[in-house]
Design a protein around this motif. Structure first.
Motif, PDB file in Angstrom:
ATOM      1  N   LEU A   1      -4.410  -1.348  -8.618  1.00  0.00           N
ATOM      2  CA  LEU A   1      -4.808  -0.204  -7.803  1.00  0.00           C
ATOM      3  C   LEU A   1      -3.809   0.942  -7.899  1.00  0.00           C
ATOM      4  CD1 LEU A   1      -6.189  -2.038  -4.632  1.00  0.00           C
ATOM      5  CD2 LEU A   1      -7.481  -1.016  -6.529  1.00  0.00           C
ATOM      6  N   ILE A   2      -2.531   0.634  -7.949  1.00  0.00           N
ATOM      7  CA  ILE A   2      -1.548   1.716  -8.049  1.00  0.00           C
ATOM      8  C   ILE A   2      -1.646   2.416  -9.402  1.00  0.00           C
ATOM      9  CG2 ILE A   2       0.408   0.356  -8.939  1.00  0.00           C
ATOM     10  CD1 ILE A   2       2.225   1.978  -7.126  1.00  0.00           C
TER      11      ILE A   2
ATOM     12  N   ILE B   1      -2.568   3.721  -3.603  1.00  0.00           N
ATOM     13  CA  ILE B   1      -3.477   2.653  -3.193  1.00  0.00           C
ATOM     14  C   ILE B   1      -4.259   3.060  -1.949  1.00  0.00           C
ATOM     15  CG2 ILE B   1      -3.601   0.263  -2.373  1.00  0.00           C
ATOM     16  CD1 ILE B   1      -1.226  -0.364  -4.146  1.00  0.00           C
TER      17      ILE B   1
ATOM     18  N   HIS C   1      -2.360  -5.198  -6.261  1.00  0.00           N
ATOM     19  CA  HIS C   1      -1.438  -4.087  -6.008  1.00  0.00           C
ATOM     20  C   HIS C   1      -1.192  -3.273  -7.277  1.00  0.00           C
ATOM     21  CE1 HIS C   1       2.359  -2.009  -5.145  1.00  0.00           C
ATOM     22  NE2 HIS C   1       2.858  -2.620  -6.200  1.00  0.00           N
TER      23      HIS C   1
ATOM     24  N   VAL D   1       0.837  -1.200   0.000  1.00  0.00           N
ATOM     25  CA  VAL D   1       0.000   0.000   0.000  1.00  0.00           C
ATOM     26  C   VAL D   1       0.873   1.252   0.000  1.00  0.00           C
ATOM     27  CG1 VAL D   1      -1.777   1.300   1.233  1.00  0.00           C
ATOM     28  CG2 VAL D   1      -1.863  -1.204   1.179  1.00  0.00           C
TER      29      VAL D   1
END
Length: 211
Positions: free
Chosen positions: A179-180, A141, A176, A137
């Motif tokens: 979302l990034i 994110i 990951h 995160v």
């Protein structure tokens, strides 16, 4: 947010980008580790520009050690906190040579014991290099998880735990990266591009940007 909506969000992100990956440029797991260390509070683009100066001829921890702190510092001086990062990279390389036979360990505790490697960096390496279904995160994110209602939390660790628990298993490995990238190019901090967003109708953000 209910489970059905959450699953549909990831289904759409997967459909739009079936094989997401990091935008950091590297040739092996060691270079990935170094690039992620350098990327703290810096853009992937700035890191790629800096590592292009020495990655082609330095693919091992021993090679970086042989280059030395002064030369490495000069190569990465365009990146924020470059002096601290250069020192951390040199120390990390020394530990990899001395304790891990020059190899990057696929173990969280061993990774987090390296200078400049925190939980987020360890998660990126474990996920991208070793295929562990963990979620790193970062600020993007954290923003996306809270803004959309996907996995709200007050701290990075809280968001990580909720994303790990709530993300459907088939999507956890790539969550990951999806979302990034969504936070980097669509769900921007100041003005999200809601009219261009493929999950806008599922997002629970109340102040959506209008066309």
């Amino acid at each position: 947010m209910n489970a059905q909506k959450r699953a549909e969000i990831f289904r759409r992100l997967q459909a739009a980008n079936p094989k997401p990956t990091t935008e950091l440029e590297y040739r092996n797991t060691f270079q990935l580790l170094i690039a992620v260390i350098l990327s703290a509070q810096a853009t992937d683009k700035s890191v790629n520009l800096a590592t292009a100066r020495f990655f082609p001829t330095h693919e091992t921890p021993q090679s970086i050690l042989d280059m030395g702190l002064e030369a490495l510092t000069e190569h990465i001086r365009t990146i924020g906190l470059y002096k601290t990062k250069a020192a951390n990279v040199i120390r990390t390389c020394a530990i990899l040579v001395e304790k891990h036979n020059g190899q990057v360990p696929a173990d969280r505790a061993a990774l987090e014991a390296l200078p400049g490697v925190g939980r987020k960096t360890a998660n990126v390496v474990l996920n991208t290099a070793f295929g562990h279904p963990v979620i790193a995160v970062d600020t993007h994110i954290f923003r996306v998880a809270n803004r959309t209602g996907l996995a709200p939390g007050k701290t990075v660790e809280e968001v990580e735990k909720r994303l790990t628990r709530l993300t459907p298993a088939p999507y956890r490995l790539d969550a990951h990266h999806w979302l990034i990238l969504h936070g980097r190019y669509i769900c921007l901090a100041r003005k999200p591009k809601c009219p261009q967003c493929g999950i806008a109708d599922l997002c629970e953000y109340r102040d959506k940007t209008v066309a």
